[in-house]
Write a protein that holds these residues in place. Sequence first.
Motif, PDB file in Angstrom:
ATOM      1  N   GLY A  62       0.784  -1.230   0.000  1.00  0.00           N
ATOM      2  CA  GLY A  62       0.000   0.000   0.000  1.00  0.00           C
ATOM      3  C   GLY A  62       0.816   1.279   0.000  1.00  0.00           C
ATOM      4  N   SER A  97       2.667   1.757  -3.430  1.00  0.00           N
ATOM      5  CA  SER A  97       1.813   2.084  -4.577  1.00  0.00           C
ATOM      6  C   SER A  97       1.135   3.436  -4.414  1.00  0.00           C
ATOM      7  CB  SER A  97       0.759   0.983  -4.777  1.00  0.00           C
ATOM      8  OG  SER A  97      -0.031   0.829  -3.620  1.00  0.00           O
ATOM      9  N   LEU A  98       0.691   3.787  -3.193  1.00  0.00           N
ATOM     10  CA  LEU A  98       0.024   5.071  -2.992  1.00  0.00           C
ATOM     11  C   LEU A  98       0.990   6.241  -3.123  1.00  0.00           C
ATOM     12  CD1 LEU A  98      -2.354   4.182  -0.011  1.00  0.00           C
ATOM     13  CD2 LEU A  98      -2.975   4.567  -2.402  1.00  0.00           C
ATOM     14  N   THR A  99       2.276   5.974  -2.859  1.00  0.00           N
ATOM     15  CA  THR A  99       3.280   7.026  -2.980  1.00  0.00           C
ATOM     16  C   THR A  99       3.725   7.210  -4.425  1.00  0.00           C
ATOM     17  OG1 THR A  99       4.087   6.625  -0.739  1.00  0.00           O
ATOM     18  CG2 THR A  99       5.574   7.779  -2.248  1.00  0.00           C
ATOM     19  N   ARG A 121       0.117   7.408  -7.561  1.00  0.00           N
ATOM     20  CA  ARG A 121      -1.086   8.190  -7.292  1.00  0.00           C
ATOM     21  C   ARG A 121      -1.851   8.505  -8.567  1.00  0.00           C
ATOM     22  NH1 ARG A 121       1.278  12.697  -2.993  1.00  0.00           N
ATOM     23  NH2 ARG A 121       1.791  11.225  -1.310  1.00  0.00           N
ATOM     24  N   PHE A 179      -3.810   5.510  -9.736  1.00  0.00           N
ATOM     25  CA  PHE A 179      -5.006   5.290  -8.928  1.00  0.00           C
ATOM     26  C   PHE A 179      -6.121   6.251  -9.347  1.00  0.00           C
ATOM     27  CE2 PHE A 179      -2.362   2.898  -5.924  1.00  0.00           C
ATOM     28  CZ  PHE A 179      -3.255   1.906  -5.532  1.00  0.00           C
ATOM     29  N   ARG A 180      -5.765   7.527  -9.556  1.00  0.00           N
ATOM     30  CA  ARG A 180      -6.775   8.511  -9.966  1.00  0.00           C
ATOM     31  C   ARG A 180      -7.361   8.161 -11.333  1.00  0.00           C
ATOM     32  NH1 ARG A 180      -3.087  12.285  -7.573  1.00  0.00           N
ATOM     33  NH2 ARG A 180      -2.138  12.672  -9.631  1.00  0.00           N
ATOM     34  N   THR A 225      -0.225  -1.444  -8.300  1.00  0.00           N
ATOM     35  CA  THR A 225      -1.561  -0.852  -8.242  1.00  0.00           C
ATOM     36  C   THR A 225      -2.626  -1.945  -8.251  1.00  0.00           C
ATOM     37  OG1 THR A 225      -0.838   1.167  -9.354  1.00  0.00           O
ATOM     38  CG2 THR A 225      -3.186   0.668  -9.424  1.00  0.00           C
ATOM     39  N   THR A 238      -2.489  -4.021  -4.921  1.00  0.00           N
ATOM     40  CA  THR A 238      -2.957  -3.243  -3.768  1.00  0.00           C
ATOM     41  C   THR A 238      -4.480  -3.230  -3.715  1.00  0.00           C
ATOM     42  OG1 THR A 238      -0.994  -1.824  -3.739  1.00  0.00           O
ATOM     43  CG2 THR A 238      -2.982  -0.960  -2.690  1.00  0.00           C
TER      44      THR A 238
END
Length: 325
Positions: free
Chosen positions: A62, A65-67, A70, A73-74, A197, A200
């Motif tokens: 997490g 991937s979130l770092t 991003r 993900f958007r 991505t 996750t």
Amino acid sequence: MACEYCSPCPTLRRPPLDALTVGALALAVTAVSSSAPLVAFAAAPALAIAFWRNVLSLTVLGPVSLTRRRAEFRSLTVGAGRREGVYCVLSGVALAAHFANWMPSAQLTSVAAATALGATQPVWQGLIARWQGRRLPAAVWAGIAVAVLGAALATGADFSVSGRAFTGDLLAVAGGMFAAIYTAFGERARASISTTTYTTICYGVCAAILLVVCLVGGVRLHGYDGATWLAILGLVAGAQLLGHSMFNYALHRVSATTVSVLILLEAPGAALIGWVWLGQLPRTLALPGLGLLLAGVAVVILGGARAGRRTEPVAVPADSAPLAD
């Protein structure tokens, strides 16, 4: 819809195998082979083990991937990217259904029967491919049949007629079917998004569903001894992060059908670990069964590669590295 085995299909055509993908597949097979022995060793409910292996994997993947992903993900929440986002979510649902069916099956029927019936995944994968309009070569179907038969012989499946065992057998078959659905959705998602991505989202959805199932079913999620927690951590590092994640990484170059057949190699790996670590001696038919299993896997890979050479592969988005992308 066609695929790399038959007529042109730009969304699912893949570039040739490279050394990194072959290495990822070898690592994945080795890692998932530790799953059954670790589950057998851990003194915890099967569904609780499934929950923790997913949620702990999520804590590793997490933040990365979130770092670093991003924007990706958007993109999954708007426009055409929503389709890939839906594939990720559906894959997580299917993975949760796989764990919720197959892991309890090993407690209701024999471990051998559960393993053999769960090994029907390639058959379901082939049927899914056919439903999608893909024409798998006869050699691939023959290889699937030989590999599944070899897995059944290697595990020494001993099917029972008791009501409890029959329920376990049905759950094991359902587990194999949901594993195929999970891989099929992953194949579609991995055609355009990165491994981290995808995993996750998939592991997050799976963990959330399993948490609800455990809470509703009153499954104990804590209070285990140190050895059990070490076994769970071993499952996270091995079967989940180096197993499932590496198979997911390889899906941008290898078809879901081929991956599902390669997963059958878990059977001899698990048998070897069980023999060395847990003292579980292989059955008499284990060696012939393993020979059939390896032969079936080889037929599927060679048959698929021969058919795949008839089309011109095109590149699809992929990670520069399996996990650090």
